[in-house]
Motif scaffolding. Structure first.
Motif, PDB file in Angstrom:
ATOM      1  N   ALA A 129      -3.842  -6.254 -37.744  1.00  0.00           N
ATOM      2  CA  ALA A 129      -2.528  -6.647 -38.003  1.00  0.00           C
ATOM      3  C   ALA A 129      -1.476  -6.910 -36.784  1.00  0.00           C
ATOM      4  O   ALA A 129      -0.610  -7.575 -36.953  1.00  0.00           O
ATOM      5  N   ARG A 130      -1.649  -6.208 -35.687  1.00  0.00           N
ATOM      6  CA  ARG A 130      -0.900  -6.403 -34.704  1.00  0.00           C
ATOM      7  C   ARG A 130      -0.659  -7.629 -34.030  1.00  0.00           C
ATOM      8  O   ARG A 130       0.629  -7.927 -33.764  1.00  0.00           O
ATOM      9  N   PRO A 131      -1.695  -8.478 -34.009  1.00  0.00           N
ATOM     10  CA  PRO A 131      -1.463  -9.915 -33.437  1.00  0.00           C
ATOM     11  C   PRO A 131      -0.498 -10.698 -34.313  1.00  0.00           C
ATOM     12  O   PRO A 131       0.077 -11.533 -33.869  1.00  0.00           O
ATOM     13  N   SER A 132      -0.779 -10.528 -35.511  1.00  0.00           N
ATOM     14  CA  SER A 132       0.165 -11.083 -36.799  1.00  0.00           C
ATOM     15  C   SER A 132       1.628 -10.739 -36.635  1.00  0.00           C
ATOM     16  O   SER A 132       2.536 -11.693 -36.533  1.00  0.00           O
ATOM     17  N   VAL A 133       1.866  -9.515 -36.181  1.00  0.00           N
ATOM     18  CA  VAL A 133       3.315  -9.011 -35.916  1.00  0.00           C
ATOM     19  C   VAL A 133       3.858  -9.722 -34.831  1.00  0.00           C
ATOM     20  O   VAL A 133       4.876 -10.006 -34.777  1.00  0.00           O
ATOM     21  N   ASN A 134       2.977  -9.544 -33.496  1.00  0.00           N
ATOM     22  CA  ASN A 134       3.454 -10.156 -32.341  1.00  0.00           C
ATOM     23  C   ASN A 134       3.742 -11.688 -32.655  1.00  0.00           C
ATOM     24  O   ASN A 134       4.819 -12.316 -32.039  1.00  0.00           O
ATOM     25  N   ALA A 135       2.890 -12.429 -33.400  1.00  0.00           N
ATOM     26  CA  ALA A 135       2.912 -13.821 -33.514  1.00  0.00           C
ATOM     27  C   ALA A 135       4.498 -14.101 -34.369  1.00  0.00           C
ATOM     28  O   ALA A 135       4.928 -15.196 -33.914  1.00  0.00           O
ATOM     29  N   ALA A 136       4.305 -13.323 -35.435  1.00  0.00           N
ATOM     30  CA  ALA A 136       5.514 -13.657 -36.062  1.00  0.00           C
ATOM     31  C   ALA A 136       7.134 -13.348 -35.648  1.00  0.00           C
ATOM     32  O   ALA A 136       8.168 -13.858 -36.099  1.00  0.00           O
ATOM     33  N   THR A 137       6.977 -12.546 -34.608  1.00  0.00           N
ATOM     34  CA  THR A 137       8.022 -11.831 -33.948  1.00  0.00           C
ATOM     35  C   THR A 137       8.325 -12.194 -32.537  1.00  0.00           C
ATOM     36  O   THR A 137       9.269 -11.683 -31.825  1.00  0.00           O
ATOM     37  N   ALA A 138       7.521 -13.092 -32.010  1.00  0.00           N
ATOM     38  CA  ALA A 138       7.414 -13.456 -30.573  1.00  0.00           C
ATOM     39  C   ALA A 138       7.267 -12.304 -29.687  1.00  0.00           C
ATOM     40  O   ALA A 138       7.867 -12.264 -28.791  1.00  0.00           O
ATOM     41  N   GLY A 139       6.819 -10.961 -30.401  1.00  0.00           N
ATOM     42  CA  GLY A 139       6.348 -10.041 -29.389  1.00  0.00           C
ATOM     43  C   GLY A 139       7.352  -8.732 -29.826  1.00  0.00           C
ATOM     44  O   GLY A 139       7.235  -7.688 -29.284  1.00  0.00           O
ATOM     45  N   THR A 140       8.486  -9.142 -30.329  1.00  0.00           N
ATOM     46  CA  THR A 140       9.663  -8.247 -30.346  1.00  0.00           C
ATOM     47  C   THR A 140       9.436  -7.253 -31.438  1.00  0.00           C
ATOM     48  O   THR A 140       9.922  -6.242 -31.473  1.00  0.00           O
ATOM     49  N   GLY A 141       8.539  -7.457 -32.483  1.00  0.00           N
ATOM     50  CA  GLY A 141       8.195  -6.614 -33.436  1.00  0.00           C
ATOM     51  C   GLY A 141       7.264  -5.426 -33.020  1.00  0.00           C
ATOM     52  O   GLY A 141       6.805  -4.460 -33.632  1.00  0.00           O
ATOM     53  N   ALA A 142       6.467  -5.666 -31.934  1.00  0.00           N
ATOM     54  CA  ALA A 142       5.477  -4.773 -31.519  1.00  0.00           C
ATOM     55  C   ALA A 142       5.793  -3.311 -31.459  1.00  0.00           C
ATOM     56  O   ALA A 142       5.105  -2.275 -31.803  1.00  0.00           O
ATOM     57  N   PRO A 143       6.975  -2.955 -30.797  1.00  0.00           N
ATOM     58  CA  PRO A 143       7.508  -1.517 -30.441  1.00  0.00           C
ATOM     59  C   PRO A 143       7.995  -0.942 -31.858  1.00  0.00           C
ATOM     60  O   PRO A 143       7.549   0.310 -32.080  1.00  0.00           O
ATOM     61  N   LEU A 144       8.655  -1.766 -32.810  1.00  0.00           N
ATOM     62  CA  LEU A 144       8.872  -1.283 -34.053  1.00  0.00           C
ATOM     63  C   LEU A 144       7.437  -0.912 -35.131  1.00  0.00           C
ATOM     64  O   LEU A 144       7.147  -0.149 -35.556  1.00  0.00           O
ATOM     65  N   ALA A 145       6.617  -2.027 -34.889  1.00  0.00           N
ATOM     66  CA  ALA A 145       5.047  -1.786 -35.515  1.00  0.00           C
ATOM     67  C   ALA A 145       4.354  -0.386 -34.933  1.00  0.00           C
ATOM     68  O   ALA A 145       4.101   0.217 -35.729  1.00  0.00           O
ATOM     69  N   SER A 146       4.673  -0.204 -33.498  1.00  0.00           N
ATOM     70  CA  SER A 146       3.783   0.832 -33.092  1.00  0.00           C
ATOM     71  C   SER A 146       4.652   2.297 -33.481  1.00  0.00           C
ATOM     72  O   SER A 146       3.655   3.178 -33.832  1.00  0.00           O
ATOM     73  N   PHE A 147       5.943   2.284 -33.543  1.00  0.00           N
ATOM     74  CA  PHE A 147       6.660   3.469 -33.987  1.00  0.00           C
ATOM     75  C   PHE A 147       6.181   3.751 -35.416  1.00  0.00           C
ATOM     76  O   PHE A 147       6.161   4.673 -35.778  1.00  0.00           O
ATOM     77  N   ALA A 148       6.173   2.789 -36.376  1.00  0.00           N
ATOM     78  CA  ALA A 148       5.602   2.739 -37.695  1.00  0.00           C
ATOM     79  C   ALA A 148       4.423   3.565 -37.600  1.00  0.00           C
ATOM     80  O   ALA A 148       4.144   4.427 -38.622  1.00  0.00           O
ATOM     81  N   GLU A 149       3.478   2.858 -37.026  1.00  0.00           N
ATOM     82  CA  GLU A 149       2.045   3.496 -36.932  1.00  0.00           C
ATOM     83  C   GLU A 149       2.069   4.851 -36.269  1.00  0.00           C
ATOM     84  O   GLU A 149       1.272   5.933 -36.927  1.00  0.00           O
ATOM     85  N   ASP A 150       2.857   5.071 -35.492  1.00  0.00           N
ATOM     86  CA  ASP A 150       2.837   6.641 -34.873  1.00  0.00           C
ATOM     87  C   ASP A 150       3.600   7.469 -36.061  1.00  0.00           C
ATOM     88  O   ASP A 150       2.987   8.749 -36.250  1.00  0.00           O
ATOM     89  N   ALA A 151       4.563   7.184 -36.691  1.00  0.00           N
ATOM     90  CA  ALA A 151       5.039   8.167 -37.763  1.00  0.00           C
ATOM     91  C   ALA A 151       4.202   8.316 -38.841  1.00  0.00           C
ATOM     92  O   ALA A 151       3.922   9.381 -39.299  1.00  0.00           O
ATOM     93  N   THR A 152       3.288   7.263 -39.146  1.00  0.00           N
ATOM     94  CA  THR A 152       2.597   7.250 -40.313  1.00  0.00           C
ATOM     95  C   THR A 152       1.036   8.188 -39.729  1.00  0.00           C
ATOM     96  O   THR A 152       0.583   8.718 -40.672  1.00  0.00           O
ATOM     97  N   SER A 153       0.847   8.187 -38.593  1.00  0.00           N
ATOM     98  CA  SER A 153      -0.005   8.967 -38.116  1.00  0.00           C
ATOM     99  C   SER A 153       0.477  10.496 -38.216  1.00  0.00           C
ATOM    100  O   SER A 153      -0.523  11.283 -38.469  1.00  0.00           O
ATOM    101  N   VAL A 154       1.358  10.842 -37.760  1.00  0.00           N
ATOM    102  CA  VAL A 154       2.007  12.077 -37.722  1.00  0.00           C
ATOM    103  C   VAL A 154       2.213  12.683 -39.222  1.00  0.00           C
ATOM    104  O   VAL A 154       1.511  13.559 -39.667  1.00  0.00           O
ATOM    105  N   THR A 155       2.821  11.838 -40.235  1.00  0.00           N
ATOM    106  CA  THR A 155       2.853  12.144 -41.598  1.00  0.00           C
ATOM    107  C   THR A 155       1.337  12.287 -42.001  1.00  0.00           C
ATOM    108  O   THR A 155       1.070  13.404 -43.078  1.00  0.00           O
ATOM    109  N   LEU A 156       0.449  11.441 -41.875  1.00  0.00           N
ATOM    110  CA  LEU A 156      -0.747  11.370 -42.507  1.00  0.00           C
ATOM    111  C   LEU A 156      -1.489  12.693 -42.192  1.00  0.00           C
ATOM    112  O   LEU A 156      -2.235  13.334 -42.828  1.00  0.00           O
ATOM    113  N   SER A 157      -1.297  13.067 -40.822  1.00  0.00           N
ATOM    114  CA  SER A 157      -2.087  14.489 -40.357  1.00  0.00           C
ATOM    115  C   SER A 157      -1.238  15.508 -40.971  1.00  0.00           C
ATOM    116  O   SER A 157      -2.139  16.547 -41.377  1.00  0.00           O
ATOM    117  N   LEU A 158      -0.103  15.669 -41.503  1.00  0.00           N
ATOM    118  CA  LEU A 158       0.471  16.724 -41.936  1.00  0.00           C
ATOM    119  C   LEU A 158       0.005  16.668 -43.420  1.00  0.00           C
ATOM    120  O   LEU A 158      -0.138  17.855 -44.027  1.00  0.00           O
TER     121      LEU A 158
END
Length: 221
Positions: A129-158
């Motif tokens: 999924a990450r290359p699709s995000v990078n390609a669609a946003t010229a790389g600008t969406g990578a930090p947002l996608a990463s934040f979303a993944e981190d938040a999901t990891s924390v939420t899922l763990s709890l």
């Protein structure tokens, strides 16, 4: 049942970010009774393990938000995340205190293999999924996608620790989101390739007819 869902949830969280569930399990096992680690894996709650985990987590949080570097990081994590997923699943076998089942404690190899498979599956979906995000946003969406993944990891763990029955719902949502991101990215790449092919064909036609293409048109199309 609950022990399996806890292990699956934490392993899936490790597929997104290996060190978030690792640190959470270590901290909860050390300071609370929600997780009681088996003797063979009590080292996860030791201070050295927690401190090293926090250091690796800090590096992961930075590297995964840099376009280009995130791809290299995913390649390096291809072995780490499944390994951590297996360890986490085996470690949370003590969740049998919830459903009074000793199966996972008696079969640590099975729990380790299942955890590795779950983490590897989530990691593969994330990497696709990450290359699709990078390609669609010229790389600008990578930090947002990463934040979303981190938040999901924390939420899922709890959720895996406190409300394991909801793990199934979260995993279904994750599958739908990954599918949506990947298919949308592919459509956008195909559309971009079609536009580039059309522009190239038009330039070739104009060149064959002896018509000079304006410099600004060639630059901005």
């Amino acid at each position: 049942m609950f022990a399996a869902l806890t292990g699956v949830g934490l392993s899936a969280a490790a597929g997104l970010n290996a060190f978030i569930p690792l640190v959470i399990v270590g901290v909860f096992a050390r300071f609370t009774d929600f997780i009681v680690l088996p003797e063979s894996l009590e080292w996860l709650q030791s201070w050295p393990a927690i401190i090293i985990g926090l250091g690796l987590l800090a590096a992961e949080l930075v590297l995964d938000k840099i376009p280009g570097v995130d791809h290299i990081n995913d390649l390096l994590q291809s072995l780490i995340r499944p390994l951590v997923g297996g360890v986490i699943f085996a470690a949370t076998a003590a969740a049998q205190v919830i459903d009074e089942s000793s199966f996972w404690q008696e079969h640590p190899l099975i729990s380790g293999i299942l955890g590795a498979i779950v983490a590897a599956g989530v990691h593969t979906a994330k990497s696709a999924a990450r290359p699709s995000v990078n390609a669609a946003t010229a790389g600008t969406g990578a930090p947002l996608a990463s934040f979303a993944e981190d938040a999901t990891s924390v939420t899922l763990s709890l959720i895996a620790i406190f409300v394991p029955v909801l793990v199934i719902v979260v995993l279904i949502v994750m599958v739908l989101v990954f599918y949506r991101v990947v298919t949308t990215g592919r459509r956008r790449r195909r559309r971009r390739a079609e536009l580039e092919a059309e522009a190239r064909a038009e330039r070739e036609e104009r060149a064959a007819a002896g018509i000079k293409t304006p410099w600004w048109r060639g630059r901005w199309r």
